[in-house]
Design a protein around this motif. Structure first.
Motif, PDB file in Angstrom:
ATOM      1  N   TYR A  83     -30.127  18.539  26.185  1.00 48.36           N
ATOM      2  CA  TYR A  83     -29.792  19.951  26.362  1.00 48.36           C
ATOM      3  C   TYR A  83     -29.802  20.712  25.038  1.00 48.36           C
ATOM      4  CZ  TYR A  83     -27.672  24.246  27.714  1.00 48.36           C
ATOM      5  OH  TYR A  83     -27.457  25.584  27.903  1.00 48.36           O
ATOM      6  N   ILE A  84     -29.114  20.190  24.056  1.00 48.52           N
ATOM      7  CA  ILE A  84     -28.977  20.907  22.786  1.00 48.52           C
ATOM      8  C   ILE A  84     -30.309  21.062  22.067  1.00 48.52           C
ATOM      9  CG2 ILE A  84     -27.998  20.722  20.452  1.00 48.52           C
ATOM     10  CD1 ILE A  84     -25.440  19.668  21.830  1.00 48.52           C
ATOM     11  N   LEU A  85     -31.141  20.009  22.111  1.00 50.65           N
ATOM     12  CA  LEU A  85     -32.442  20.094  21.438  1.00 50.65           C
ATOM     13  C   LEU A  85     -33.532  20.680  22.336  1.00 50.65           C
ATOM     14  CD1 LEU A  85     -32.520  16.715  19.450  1.00 50.65           C
ATOM     15  CD2 LEU A  85     -31.822  18.982  18.661  1.00 50.65           C
ATOM     16  N   GLU A  86     -33.151  21.043  23.558  1.00 44.41           N
ATOM     17  CA  GLU A  86     -34.075  21.636  24.530  1.00 44.41           C
ATOM     18  C   GLU A  86     -35.315  20.763  24.729  1.00 44.41           C
ATOM     19  OE1 GLU A  86     -34.077  26.147  24.540  1.00 44.41           O
ATOM     20  OE2 GLU A  86     -33.535  25.748  22.438  1.00 44.41           O
ATOM     21  N   ILE A  87     -35.070  19.477  24.949  1.00 45.66           N
ATOM     22  CA  ILE A  87     -36.150  18.519  25.176  1.00 45.66           C
ATOM     23  C   ILE A  87     -36.601  18.610  26.627  1.00 45.66           C
ATOM     24  CG2 ILE A  87     -36.793  16.075  25.151  1.00 45.66           C
ATOM     25  CD1 ILE A  87     -34.565  15.647  23.053  1.00 45.66           C
TER      26      ILE A  87
END
Length: 173
Positions: A83-87
């Motif tokens: 989520y945080i790295l928008e993978i």
């Protein structure tokens, strides 16, 4: 790993360490953070493939064989990093230990991806039993509501609190 996750939300965290206190499986996530965007999905898929075996020193390992308390295995950190790295998680959404529903939920509510400034309308708060940070009228976030004036430095106490911990909200000078 946690320092890298926090860095997205807390300013001035400094350079995160290059090692993990809990070595396996978490140190394997560090390369995901530093990898180019286009390789992160593959690295996460590899991480998830090896997650259970790499968790062999963790207390939850093999807990499904230890009685009736088993609640399942989830690589929560994989969801947070995704989520945080928008993978793009399309290649590993069906991985055995990946909580895809959690990522879907975070995306559906547009949870913040980075530190957000605190809106001005969010008031100053303090816990009961601590020193008052600012002189003025305060209101409990409890039932029943209480209003009281405290002087800076005075210990903030609530009477007839319904909950174990009372939080006071600053209203005005």
């Amino acid at each position: 790993m946690l320092e890298r996750l926090l860095k997205s939300y807390v300013d001035n965290r400094g350079k995160p360490p290059d090692e993990c206190m809990r070595h396996l499986p978490y140190f394997k996530t560090l390369k995901i953070f530093s990898a180019p965007t286009e390789t992160r999905s593959q690295l996460m898929a590899e991480y998830l493939d090896d997650w259970y075996h790499a968790s062999r020193r963790e207390p939850y390992y093999d807990s499904h064989k230890k009685g009736d308390q088993f609640t399942g295995y989830w690589a929560w950190e994989a969801a947070a990093i995704t989520y945080i790295l928008e993978i793009d998680d399309a290649s590993y959404r069906s991985a055995k230990f990946y909580p895809a529903d959690l990522v879907d939920f975070a995306r559906s509510i547009n949870a913040p991806l980075a530190a957000q400034p605190v809106p001005e309308n969010v008031g100053l708060r303090a816990k009961s039993g601590t020193a008052c940070p600012k002189t003025g009228v305060w209101e409990t976030l409890d039932i029943p509501l209480q209003h009281r004036r405290f002087e800076q430095g005075e210990i903030m106490q609530a009477t007839d609190a319904a909950y174990g911990l009372t939080v006071w909200r600053y209203l005005s000078a």
